[in-house]
Every structure is written in structure tokens, then in C-alpha cells.
Design a protein around this motif. Structure first.
Motif, short mmCIF file in Angstrom:
data_model
loop_
_atom_site.label_atom_id
_atom_site.label_comp_id
_atom_site.label_asym_id
_atom_site.label_seq_id
_atom_site.Cartn_x
_atom_site.Cartn_y
_atom_site.Cartn_z
N GLY A 10 -1.03 15.28 -6.13
CA GLY A 10 -2.47 15.03 -6.00
C GLY A 10 -3.13 14.72 -7.32
N ALA A 11 -2.65 15.31 -8.42
CA ALA A 11 -3.25 15.08 -9.73
C ALA A 11 -3.10 13.63 -10.17
CB ALA A 11 -2.63 16.01 -10.77
N SER A 12 -2.08 12.95 -9.64
CA SER A 12 -1.84 11.55 -10.01
C SER A 12 -2.46 10.57 -9.02
CB SER A 12 -0.33 11.28 -10.08
OG SER A 12 0.28 12.15 -10.99
N ALA A 13 -2.94 11.07 -7.90
CA ALA A 13 -3.46 10.20 -6.85
C ALA A 13 -4.80 9.61 -7.24
CB ALA A 13 -3.60 10.98 -5.54
N LYS A 14 -5.02 8.37 -6.84
CA LYS A 14 -6.29 7.70 -7.06
C LYS A 14 -6.76 7.14 -5.72
CE LYS A 14 -5.33 6.53 -11.80
NZ LYS A 14 -5.02 5.51 -12.78
N LEU A 15 -7.99 7.45 -5.37
CA LEU A 15 -8.56 7.00 -4.11
C LEU A 15 -9.18 5.62 -4.28
CD1 LEU A 15 -9.33 7.58 -1.17
CD2 LEU A 15 -11.42 8.61 -2.02
N ASP A 16 -8.79 4.71 -3.42
CA ASP A 16 -9.38 3.38 -3.42
C ASP A 16 -10.28 3.28 -2.19
OD1 ASP A 16 -8.08 -0.06 -3.31
OD2 ASP A 16 -10.11 0.73 -3.46
N PRO A 17 -11.62 3.34 -2.37
CA PRO A 17 -12.51 3.32 -1.22
C PRO A 17 -12.47 2.02 -0.43
CG PRO A 17 -13.76 3.17 -3.26
CD PRO A 17 -12.33 3.41 -3.65
N ASN A 18 -11.90 0.98 -1.01
CA ASN A 18 -11.83 -0.32 -0.33
C ASN A 18 -10.54 -0.50 0.47
OD1 ASN A 18 -14.32 -1.19 -1.43
ND2 ASN A 18 -13.29 -1.61 -3.35
N ALA A 19 -9.61 0.43 0.32
CA ALA A 19 -8.32 0.30 1.00
C ALA A 19 -8.44 0.77 2.44
CB ALA A 19 -7.26 1.11 0.27
#
Length: 115
Positions: A10-19
Motif C-alpha cells: 500500500g505504501a507504494s500504491a498510487k491512486l489514479d482517479p481517472n482510471a
């Protein structure tokens, strides 16, 4: 063609709101659905929020603030009567009781703490 997914910390995860979001089912080597990150014997427990740590909180059930005491009128320019003073005191005491209940609910829910 099957899509492949990676499980990353989770620390490496990045959320892309457009995906676009897709549901994912994890399967074992035989193709049977399986759970990851816990088991029925040791289910995930959301940690409590703390002053310096993120976590879950419960929703506090606080009574509605309602309307202010309508008996408290605007100043007429003269000294207030006893009835006007008493109405103001009652409205203040009611407001203080509601604020105290709100703070107690926030403390009980773990949203804030008192020193």
C-alpha cells in the motif's frame, strides 16, 4: 486473453482517479477463488485512530441541535427584564449542554481527545 494484476504494498500504491476500476478475484494455482491478506481465523481489524496515526472511527450519534430558544428576543434598548434574562440563561444552558454532548460523542468515537 486474461489480464494480469500485481499486488504491491500500500505504501507504494498510487491512486489514479481517472482510471477505470475493475473487480478482481484472486485465485489459487488450481483456479479456485482465494482470499489474500488474512484468513477467517485472523480477519483484518481496522486500527483505531490516534493523535498521530490514521485509523477508523465510529460515527457518533448526537442529538440534533434543534432551534435556538425563540423566547430570547433582540435587545430593545432598555435593561432586560427578569423573564428576558432567564430566557437567555436557559438558551445558553441548553446550548452548553448540546456542545458538551457533541464533544463527548466525538471523544467516545475517537475523533478527538481531551487533554
Amino acid at each position: 486473453m486474461a489480464r494480469q494484476f500485481r499486488v504491491i504494498p500500500g505504501a507504494s500504491a498510487k491512486l489514479d482517479p481517472n482510471a477505470a476500476v475493475a473487480d478482481v478475484i484472486f485465485v489459487d494455482a488450481k483456479g479456485k477463488p482465494t482470499d489474500i491478506g488474512g484468513s477467517a481465523a485472523a480477519p483484518y481489524v481496522l486500527p483505531a485512530a490516534a493523535e498521530n496515526a490514521l485509523g477508523g472511527v465510529k460515527l457518533a450519534n448526537v442529538a440534533s441541535a434543534g432551534n435556538a430558544n425563540a423566547a430570547v428576543g433582540v435587545a430593545a434598548g432598555d435593561a432586560p427584564t427578569k423573564a428576558e434574562h432567564d430566557a437567555l440563561v436557559a438558551a445558553y444552558n441548553d446550548l452548553a449542554k448540546r456542545v458538551n454532548a457533541l464533544v463527548a460523542g466525538l471523544v467516545a468515537a475517537g475523533v478527538v481527545k481531551t487533554s
